[in-house]
Design a protein around this motif. Sequence first.
Motif, PDB file in Angstrom:
ATOM      1  N   VAL A 118      44.908  43.702  48.523  1.00 52.28           N
ATOM      2  CA  VAL A 118      44.505  44.340  47.309  1.00 52.28           C
ATOM      3  C   VAL A 118      45.768  44.483  46.259  1.00 52.28           C
ATOM      4  O   VAL A 118      45.667  44.162  45.243  1.00 52.28           O
ATOM      5  CB  VAL A 118      44.045  45.844  47.844  1.00 52.28           C
ATOM      6  CG1 VAL A 118      44.058  46.672  46.444  1.00 52.28           C
ATOM      7  CG2 VAL A 118      42.764  45.742  48.312  1.00 52.28           C
ATOM      8  N   GLU A 121      46.331  41.089  44.907  1.00 51.41           N
ATOM      9  CA  GLU A 121      45.232  40.841  43.768  1.00 51.41           C
ATOM     10  C   GLU A 121      45.453  41.526  42.532  1.00 51.41           C
ATOM     11  O   GLU A 121      45.272  40.865  41.458  1.00 51.41           O
ATOM     12  CB  GLU A 121      43.732  41.373  44.514  1.00 51.41           C
ATOM     13  CG  GLU A 121      42.809  40.583  43.714  1.00 51.41           C
ATOM     14  CD  GLU A 121      41.360  40.867  44.566  1.00 51.41           C
ATOM     15  OE1 GLU A 121      40.497  40.954  43.878  1.00 51.41           O
ATOM     16  OE2 GLU A 121      41.626  41.070  45.805  1.00 51.41           O
ATOM     17  N   ILE A 122      45.914  42.966  42.441  1.00 52.83           N
ATOM     18  CA  ILE A 122      46.109  43.607  41.368  1.00 52.83           C
ATOM     19  C   ILE A 122      47.401  42.955  40.637  1.00 52.83           C
ATOM     20  O   ILE A 122      47.415  42.872  39.468  1.00 52.83           O
ATOM     21  CB  ILE A 122      46.120  45.132  41.732  1.00 52.83           C
ATOM     22  CG1 ILE A 122      44.775  45.596  42.487  1.00 52.83           C
ATOM     23  CG2 ILE A 122      46.524  45.816  40.633  1.00 52.83           C
ATOM     24  CD1 ILE A 122      45.074  47.122  43.049  1.00 52.83           C
ATOM     25  N   VAL A 125      46.318  40.096  38.400  1.00 58.08           N
ATOM     26  CA  VAL A 125      45.842  40.388  37.212  1.00 58.08           C
ATOM     27  C   VAL A 125      46.938  40.888  36.409  1.00 58.08           C
ATOM     28  O   VAL A 125      46.855  40.556  34.934  1.00 58.08           O
ATOM     29  CB  VAL A 125      44.818  41.835  37.566  1.00 58.08           C
ATOM     30  CG1 VAL A 125      44.173  42.161  36.204  1.00 58.08           C
ATOM     31  CG2 VAL A 125      43.581  41.386  38.614  1.00 58.08           C
ATOM     32  N   PHE A 239      41.231  45.072  34.147  1.00 64.76           N
ATOM     33  CA  PHE A 239      41.645  45.181  35.525  1.00 64.76           C
ATOM     34  C   PHE A 239      40.266  45.476  36.384  1.00 64.76           C
ATOM     35  O   PHE A 239      40.175  44.632  37.444  1.00 64.76           O
ATOM     36  CB  PHE A 239      42.386  46.434  35.820  1.00 64.76           C
ATOM     37  CG  PHE A 239      42.408  46.987  37.337  1.00 64.76           C
ATOM     38  CD1 PHE A 239      43.097  46.389  38.176  1.00 64.76           C
ATOM     39  CD2 PHE A 239      41.800  48.205  37.436  1.00 64.76           C
ATOM     40  CE1 PHE A 239      42.800  47.221  39.585  1.00 64.76           C
ATOM     41  CE2 PHE A 239      41.859  48.830  38.716  1.00 64.76           C
ATOM     42  CZ  PHE A 239      42.177  48.182  39.561  1.00 64.76           C
ATOM     43  N   VAL A 243      38.985  42.684  39.445  1.00 66.74           N
ATOM     44  CA  VAL A 243      38.974  43.068  40.473  1.00 66.74           C
ATOM     45  C   VAL A 243      37.845  43.107  41.221  1.00 66.74           C
ATOM     46  O   VAL A 243      37.356  42.852  42.333  1.00 66.74           O
ATOM     47  CB  VAL A 243      39.879  44.278  40.923  1.00 66.74           C
ATOM     48  CG1 VAL A 243      39.926  44.761  42.338  1.00 66.74           C
ATOM     49  CG2 VAL A 243      41.371  43.787  40.561  1.00 66.74           C
ATOM     50  N   PHE A 244      36.702  43.800  40.572  1.00 66.25           N
ATOM     51  CA  PHE A 244      35.495  44.142  40.931  1.00 66.25           C
ATOM     52  C   PHE A 244      34.281  43.363  40.381  1.00 66.25           C
ATOM     53  O   PHE A 244      33.125  43.823  40.572  1.00 66.25           O
ATOM     54  CB  PHE A 244      35.266  45.820  40.960  1.00 66.25           C
ATOM     55  CG  PHE A 244      36.250  46.626  41.675  1.00 66.25           C
ATOM     56  CD1 PHE A 244      36.182  46.547  42.909  1.00 66.25           C
ATOM     57  CD2 PHE A 244      37.251  47.175  41.160  1.00 66.25           C
ATOM     58  CE1 PHE A 244      36.756  47.310  43.792  1.00 66.25           C
ATOM     59  CE2 PHE A 244      38.000  47.808  42.133  1.00 66.25           C
ATOM     60  CZ  PHE A 244      37.689  47.902  43.345  1.00 66.25           C
ATOM     61  N   ILE A 322      40.665  51.879  46.770  1.00 64.27           N
ATOM     62  CA  ILE A 322      40.501  50.516  46.503  1.00 64.27           C
ATOM     63  C   ILE A 322      40.076  49.474  47.535  1.00 64.27           C
ATOM     64  O   ILE A 322      38.789  48.958  47.679  1.00 64.27           O
ATOM     65  CB  ILE A 322      41.233  49.811  45.468  1.00 64.27           C
ATOM     66  CG1 ILE A 322      41.446  50.714  44.060  1.00 64.27           C
ATOM     67  CG2 ILE A 322      40.664  48.340  45.116  1.00 64.27           C
ATOM     68  CD1 ILE A 322      41.981  50.249  42.923  1.00 64.27           C
ATOM     69  N   LYS A 326      36.501  48.413  48.409  1.00 65.78           N
ATOM     70  CA  LYS A 326      36.028  46.970  48.305  1.00 65.78           C
ATOM     71  C   LYS A 326      35.576  46.368  49.820  1.00 65.78           C
ATOM     72  O   LYS A 326      34.724  45.463  49.581  1.00 65.78           O
ATOM     73  CB  LYS A 326      37.485  46.396  47.963  1.00 65.78           C
ATOM     74  CG  LYS A 326      37.304  44.940  47.422  1.00 65.78           C
ATOM     75  CD  LYS A 326      38.665  44.604  46.709  1.00 65.78           C
ATOM     76  CE  LYS A 326      38.807  42.954  46.770  1.00 65.78           C
ATOM     77  NZ  LYS A 326      38.182  42.556  45.231  1.00 65.78           N
ATOM     78  N   GLN A 350      38.725  35.604  51.304  1.00 67.43           N
ATOM     79  CA  GLN A 350      38.053  36.464  50.105  1.00 67.43           C
ATOM     80  C   GLN A 350      37.600  37.704  50.871  1.00 67.43           C
ATOM     81  O   GLN A 350      37.177  37.870  51.842  1.00 67.43           O
ATOM     82  CB  GLN A 350      37.041  36.124  49.162  1.00 67.43           C
ATOM     83  CG  GLN A 350      36.725  36.433  47.741  1.00 67.43           C
ATOM     84  CD  GLN A 350      35.432  35.982  47.278  1.00 67.43           C
ATOM     85  OE1 GLN A 350      34.949  35.118  47.805  1.00 67.43           O
ATOM     86  NE2 GLN A 350      35.396  36.507  46.140  1.00 67.43           N
TER      87      GLN A 350
END
Lengths: 350, 809
Positions: A118, A121-122, A125, A239, A243-244, A322, A326, A350
């Motif tokens: 996570v 991934e953030i 971004v 963001f 992410v979502f 998160i 997720k 993923q």
Amino acid sequence: MRADEIRTELEAWAEVAVRRLGETSDAKSLEAWRVEHLGKRSGLSQFMRQLSALPADERPLVGAWVNRWRDELQARYEARRAELAAAERQVQLERETIDITLPGRPYRRGAMHPLSKVIAEIEEVFLGMGFEIAEGPEVETEHYNFEMLNIPKDHPARDMQDTFYITEDLLLRTHTSPMQVRTMERMRPRTPVKVIVPGRVYRRDEDDATHSHAFTQMEGLVVDEGIRMSDLKGTLEAFAKAVFGPNQRVRLRPSFFPFTEPSAEVDLVCIHCGGNGCRVCKETGWIEILGAGMVHPRVLDGAGYDSRRYSGFAFGLGVERIAMLKYGIDDIRQLYLNDLRLLRQFARVQ
Amino acid sequence: MRVSWNWLSEYVDLSGVTPQELADKLTQAGIAVDAVTPRSPGVRGVVVGLVVRCEQHPNADRLHVCEVDVGADEHLTIVCGAPNVRTGMRAPTALVGAVLPGGRIGRAKLRGVESQGMLCSAEELGLESRWLPKEQTEGLYVLPDEAEVGADVVPLLGLDDWVLELDLTPNRADCLSMRGLAYEVSAILGRPVRMPGASPKRTADAPGLTVELATPRCPRYEAQVLTDLTTGPSPLWMQMRLLASGIRPINRIVDVTNYVMLEWGQPLHAFDADEVRQGRIIVRQAQPGERIRTLDGADRELTEDTIVISDPERAIGIAGVMGGENSEVRPSTRRVVLESAVFDAASVRRTGQRLGLRSEAQQRFEKGVDPVAVRAALDRATALLQEICSAVAVGEPVVVLQAAPAYQWQVDFSPARCNAWLGTDLTLQEMRDIMVRLGFEPEATDQPTWKVTIPSRRQDVRLEEDLYEEVARLAGYDRIPSSLPRTVTTAATRTPAQRLRQWTREILLGAGMTEVLTYTLASPTDLAPLRLPDDSPYRQMIPLLRPMSEERTALRTHMLPGLARVAQYNLAHGVIGGAIFELGRVYWPKELPLTEQPCERQQWAALWFGSTERVVGQRARLYDFYDAKGVVEVWLEALGVAEAVSFRRSGASWLHPGRSADVLVGDVRIGCVGELHPDTAAGWALGRAQYAEFDLDLLLPLLPDTLHVRPLPRHPAVRRDLAVLVDLATPAEALVQAAREAVSEDVLESIHVFDVYTGEGIPTGKKSIALAFTWRAHDRTLTDDEVRVEEERVVHRWKERWGAALRDG
């Protein structure tokens, strides 16, 4: 002998040759056939040798017959050879057949911890939006963890974050927000300040399904001239979409943090139900994901950015929350239990 | 804070709004409402009953048969099992067909006697029994004698009420009162606030009380002397409002002080005036070691930091926190001193924390009280005591002020800057309306900067930016659009240290290892299996002042215990083995006790435990040293430092001395790898396990620059293998090293060990090592003779040093 006798003989011989070619069964008998029929001492050569005994005008004719048969037999030989080779290859293939349902040799890919995943991934971004990544000490001073963030000593706002103290002045940071001040002090007077700060923080909470004495925060800070609260909303929306998913929206609700003014709790459209209302979002369609706000003027001024000229926004999101949303993990302790039966599932990209 | 809907609606018109709607509006405006609960929903058919006769049940020891007057023509016969039932009492009586939280009441025969209803307990009515005194919860709920027989208890007990549970942020102490919340609701709904005024009658007598402020931490103290008070319980309506607010009703005097505190947010305290010796109140700092028994019966030792209320002889209360038992209001009390004061917020907070108390008063003082409320609350309470206790207010309140209170102040407000700060386009009119609704007074609104007067109940609004928030939250945060910062473009990259961590993770994942994350708070006892000497720096774990559990008392200095526990857990849960790693920090103090921030070192560590997977063609086996070393080598090679690396026997106490190595880059030891010492492994019941740990901060400066490729060779190579017999103890790496030294020219392109053999055909105590050589010159094709000469040099060197013999074949 006369030419027509030779011809009759030749054809009888050839008939036998063709038949015997058909009787060959492998490379060895085929080779024997070739030597016998097409080799230097083959029957065909003997017919050629008989040419000299013929009258000169018949020689070309008979020679042509012999040559035609040679070509014919050569062609049949080639065909037979291909046929036999194919059959032999077929046998080989059948002999070599294996059980393709057996598992392949294991080249195991490791599994990244969901929190690392996570965070990575953030980070992607925000790197894409030009944010630096900074880190800071976990053993912090009161000065940076509280005072510089407009949380003076003996202020009730300290109740919001029950603290592990090490000495009177040193503590385990209760949030990544001290890095707001440290970053501004490092950067000043340059602008823009754009930074995210992932890191471990600590609170005196009993560990249970939703609380952990140690957890991970991701701080974000932007300071420049003309930064607006709408920029906070837009940045968080970018963001959230990254992410979502592209249908995400962001909702701000008024809240209070001593180091932001105005302050907001930030909600996302519920990841589980898409906003229709479900158990996860307590039927509201929204889930709280982080706290944020405009950097408090005292924090800006204290860190060396004149609040009459500069403004900024800051946010702090809970990485565990998160990850749990997720990946559908419902107990925060599972993230630190390190059960390999859970972690190995994260070998997936993923 | 729990808020009674009915009570709130006295101060602001709530008609046409449901409790849930109001809760949503409050939440959207920043006053989070956690829950909206009906106080006792749906109670019907319960009336005040008078027990006119009460007799023992003929067939049951514990039951009574009562004759109950419910205001109807005929008395009801009701069977009751409550221990406190008695003739003459008034109790809530559920008629046949009544609805209670627990269900519907029907006609029932109890041991042969028909019961025409039920006498009810507090719990059966759904009252907040945890805040009721014992005598009201053990048996029937006793109604006061004034309760009219036959009256419906629903309005009498306020059961048709709703309770809003607020989760207040620390800045909104104003909403710790009905008044503050009424103003907030007024601003949201645009309806006026109507607070009850109070103008108590006071005699012209001298109060017979003096007040001295002997500490700067009490800027203001007001006290009203009241006399001729009656005691007893407070009226039901007041008790019910206290209950709905989560406050225990005690007696009419104390209840009034609590009621007014809830109404105005100003804590009050009533002292028994006869216990205030010499009629003198002195507010001062406590003496060191001074003791007081507080209202809760606890003996408390005070410090000089504590503000106390005292008379000339002794402390009679801890200011702002809790009163003293010695001056407590008792049933015999006829005269009281009613205190309304302001105490230093930080000091009250510290005192409460030190004593482990968190009283309602303390919670309000530590967040700051409204100076307007100090007198208003005193007046209100005085009037209520007159009404409820027939009290006589003796003279005017005694007032001592050390500083003039600020009843209002001005804040500059620039509407343009407000819109710029928020990114909104609110109109001037909207902004002004919001301020007016909040009860703020904006002036000079035709100017670029307004002057806004803030009333003292909003202690939290001091800065211009505070006003931005007021505007934003009342306009609604949904008015804030989405935009992106209009800053110059910035290019961002990870720092070298961040990249090294990222690479390390990727390399280890590529090697099939699973990443774990463990807690960094640990216990010194975790180190026991590491076999560390007493003076080991690893024992210098930084301790917490107040740990929460024995397992987490200090910051870790070593990565192994965390990983070992993960292994232990997994083995215990049926996982046969695994290769795990963690990237994390260890915390090394420069000295203990800590005087400055410690070194937080970035490390990675890995543990291979249990056995490998069982797959076709490969049996499960225990992980061995070479599994671990292989991964370490992959990591070093990927980072481009492999050529500078050497492995030397390690002295790490937690590793097997014969199966472990320190890893050096140049002459810097960056970590170690090896099998756990059997005693160490036994500490976590691990069996054989392999461990590696590395310090990334040490490695970072040693990393090479970007890769530059070697040109492809232009001349062919000669590949030859040699097998050599040496003693078992001879390290393979030494043979390689000796070979490199022995060759005359730069023609040995590579050399590596590809087999080690002992057993049949090899003499005892010897081993055969097979090495593959690649010979190549950069400028010519080597001849067989040239290679043979070089090979002989190598063999000669080996023979010279170890008596090594070539193995035939």
